[in-house]
Design an enzyme around this catalytic site. Sequence first.
Site, PDB file in Angstrom:
ATOM      1  N   TYR A  23      35.026  40.096  34.413  1.00  0.00           N
ATOM      2  CA  TYR A  23      34.461  41.259  35.294  1.00  0.00           C
ATOM      3  C   TYR A  23      35.579  42.355  35.294  1.00  0.00           C
ATOM      4  O   TYR A  23      35.397  43.348  35.166  1.00  0.00           O
ATOM      5  CB  TYR A  23      35.404  40.832  36.473  1.00  0.00           C
ATOM      6  CG  TYR A  23      35.580  41.400  37.589  1.00  0.00           C
ATOM      7  CD1 TYR A  23      35.069  42.072  38.646  1.00  0.00           C
ATOM      8  CD2 TYR A  23      37.087  41.990  37.755  1.00  0.00           C
ATOM      9  CE1 TYR A  23      35.420  43.486  39.488  1.00  0.00           C
ATOM     10  CE2 TYR A  23      37.742  43.374  38.610  1.00  0.00           C
ATOM     11  CZ  TYR A  23      36.701  43.656  39.625  1.00  0.00           C
ATOM     12  OH  TYR A  23      37.491  44.492  40.260  1.00  0.00           O
ATOM     13  N   ARG A  38      49.916  43.373  38.714  1.00  0.00           N
ATOM     14  CA  ARG A  38      50.382  43.710  39.462  1.00  0.00           C
ATOM     15  C   ARG A  38      50.216  44.220  40.868  1.00  0.00           C
ATOM     16  O   ARG A  38      51.544  44.112  41.598  1.00  0.00           O
ATOM     17  CB  ARG A  38      51.193  45.193  38.617  1.00  0.00           C
ATOM     18  CG  ARG A  38      52.113  46.456  39.630  1.00  0.00           C
ATOM     19  CD  ARG A  38      52.159  47.761  39.096  1.00  0.00           C
ATOM     20  NE  ARG A  38      50.142  47.797  39.314  1.00  0.00           N
ATOM     21  CZ  ARG A  38      49.325  48.888  38.997  1.00  0.00           C
ATOM     22  NH1 ARG A  38      50.504  50.348  37.934  1.00  0.00           N
ATOM     23  NH2 ARG A  38      47.970  49.306  39.314  1.00  0.00           N
ATOM     24  N   ARG A  52      41.189  41.498  48.542  1.00  0.00           N
ATOM     25  CA  ARG A  52      39.939  41.489  47.275  1.00  0.00           C
ATOM     26  C   ARG A  52      40.546  39.996  46.440  1.00  0.00           C
ATOM     27  O   ARG A  52      42.001  40.253  46.177  1.00  0.00           O
ATOM     28  CB  ARG A  52      40.584  43.135  46.610  1.00  0.00           C
ATOM     29  CG  ARG A  52      39.485  43.958  47.818  1.00  0.00           C
ATOM     30  CD  ARG A  52      39.267  44.810  47.261  1.00  0.00           C
ATOM     31  NE  ARG A  52      40.956  45.290  46.994  1.00  0.00           N
ATOM     32  CZ  ARG A  52      40.896  46.564  46.010  1.00  0.00           C
ATOM     33  NH1 ARG A  52      40.535  46.835  44.557  1.00  0.00           N
ATOM     34  NH2 ARG A  52      42.315  47.511  45.970  1.00  0.00           N
ATOM     35  N   PHE A 104      47.228  59.544  23.978  1.00  0.00           N
ATOM     36  CA  PHE A 104      46.158  59.038  24.910  1.00  0.00           C
ATOM     37  C   PHE A 104      45.968  57.777  25.765  1.00  0.00           C
ATOM     38  O   PHE A 104      46.148  57.354  26.519  1.00  0.00           O
ATOM     39  CB  PHE A 104      45.206  60.596  25.462  1.00  0.00           C
ATOM     40  CG  PHE A 104      44.022  60.054  26.275  1.00  0.00           C
ATOM     41  CD1 PHE A 104      44.109  60.302  27.505  1.00  0.00           C
ATOM     42  CD2 PHE A 104      43.585  59.568  26.062  1.00  0.00           C
ATOM     43  CE1 PHE A 104      43.041  60.299  28.338  1.00  0.00           C
ATOM     44  CE2 PHE A 104      42.147  59.163  27.064  1.00  0.00           C
ATOM     45  CZ  PHE A 104      42.648  59.578  28.462  1.00  0.00           C
TER      46      PHE A 104
END
Length: 413
Positions: free
Chosen positions: A168, A212, A225, A285
Site C-alpha cells: 500500500y 502520526r 481509514r 528538496f
Amino acid sequence: MGSLGAIVKHPDDIYPLLKLKMAARHAEKQIPTEPHWGFCYLMLHKVSRSFALVIQQLGTDLRNAVCIFYLVLRALDTVEDDTAIATDVKVPILIAFHRHIYDRDWHFACGTKEYKVLMDEFHHVSTAFLELEKNYQEAIEDITKRMGAGMAKFICKEVETVDDYDEYCHYVAGLVGLGLSKLFHASGSEDLASDYLSNSMGLFLQKTNIIRDYLEDINEIPKSRMFWPRQIWSKYVNKLEDLKYEENSTKAVQCLNDMVTNALLHAEDSLKYMSDLRDPSIFRFCAIPQIMAIGTLALCYNNIEVFRGVVKMRRGLTAKVIDRTKTIADVYGAFFDFSCMLKSKVDKNDPNATKTLRRLESIQKTCSNSGLLSKRKSYIMNNERTYSLTLILILIILLPIIFAYLSANRQNI
C-alpha cells in the site's frame, strides 16, 4: 511564527523562523502571472506550505514539473481519501485518472476546503500539465496510472499483513519516489536512481505520516481509514480503534513503538539515496522532508499523545531544519541526533526494545562511518533547559518593536 511560549523556551528558533517567514513571502512573489500557473502555485501553498517552500529552490522547468506532479497526486489522493464517494464510483476514477490529466475540461466534485477547490478547478492543473516538456508529462502519466491502479486495489482490500502495508505504501508514496527520480533524471541534473532506493524514500515518509495521523484517520467520518497492518496491531488489541481508549494506553504505546521500529527499516536506504545526489537544490528538496520524518518518529516513539491529539515538530525546529540542511553532513548529523533522541526513550521492557535498538544502532553506525559528523552543527540535541541569554535579550528587544510596528499599521488602516 511559532508560539510565544515555544520561542521563549527555544530563543535560538527566532532567526530561522524569521528567515522562513521571509522565504515564504519571497515564494509568494514568485507565483507566475498566467491564471493556470498562478492557480497551481497558490494551491500548492494552500495544500502544503512546507513543500511549497522547498520546491521554490528548484530550477524553473523542474519546479513546474514537480509542482504539477504533486497537485495531480494530491487530487488523486483526494478522490481516494473521500470516504463519502461510493466504491463503484471511486474505483473507475482512480483507474482512469492518468487520462483525465490530459483533459482540460475534466473536474470532479469531492474533498473539502482547499482540496474541493483543487478538484473543482482541476482544469487549471491540466492546462499547466499540457505545457510541460514531453518527458515530464510521460513520467507523471506513468506514475499516476500505476498509483491509481494501486489505490483502487486497496479500496477493496484491507491492510492485513506487513507485506500488504509495504505494498500500500508503495502505491501511495513509493511510486512518488520513483516519479521524482524520473523527473530529476529528465531534468538532466541527476542519474536515474534505483527503484528500490526511490521506493524506500517514499515509504519512510508515508509510514511516518500513517503513524502520526492515527487519530485523524481512525476518527474519519463517515468511515474510519485504517492503514496500520493487522499483523502488528492484533498483537496488542482486538480492534484497531481500541488503541485510542485510555484503558489500553500501555498496549497502544507498545503497538506504536512496533510501528516506529518498522518505519526505521527504510532510514539507511534514504541516507544512501541522498548521498548519491549531485544537484544542491534537488538534494535539499529531498533531504528536508526526510529529516522531518525521522524527527517526527523520534517525537512519536513511546508517546501516548499520538492517540490523544496531534504530535509534530515545533515550527521553530522545522525552520531550523529548512535553514540548516545544506549538505549530506547535515543529514547524517540530523539522523544521528534524532536516532539518539529516540534511543533515549526506549524502555527495556518494551516487547520490541531489542529490535528497535538494533535498528537505531545501525543508523548511527552508518552516520558515524560517513566521517562527516564532525562537520555539522548539532541543533537538535541541545539541552532543553539551557537557554541563550543573548537570544533572550534579543527577544526582549524585538517584541516591543514588533508590537509598535503592528500598532502603527492598524492605525494607518
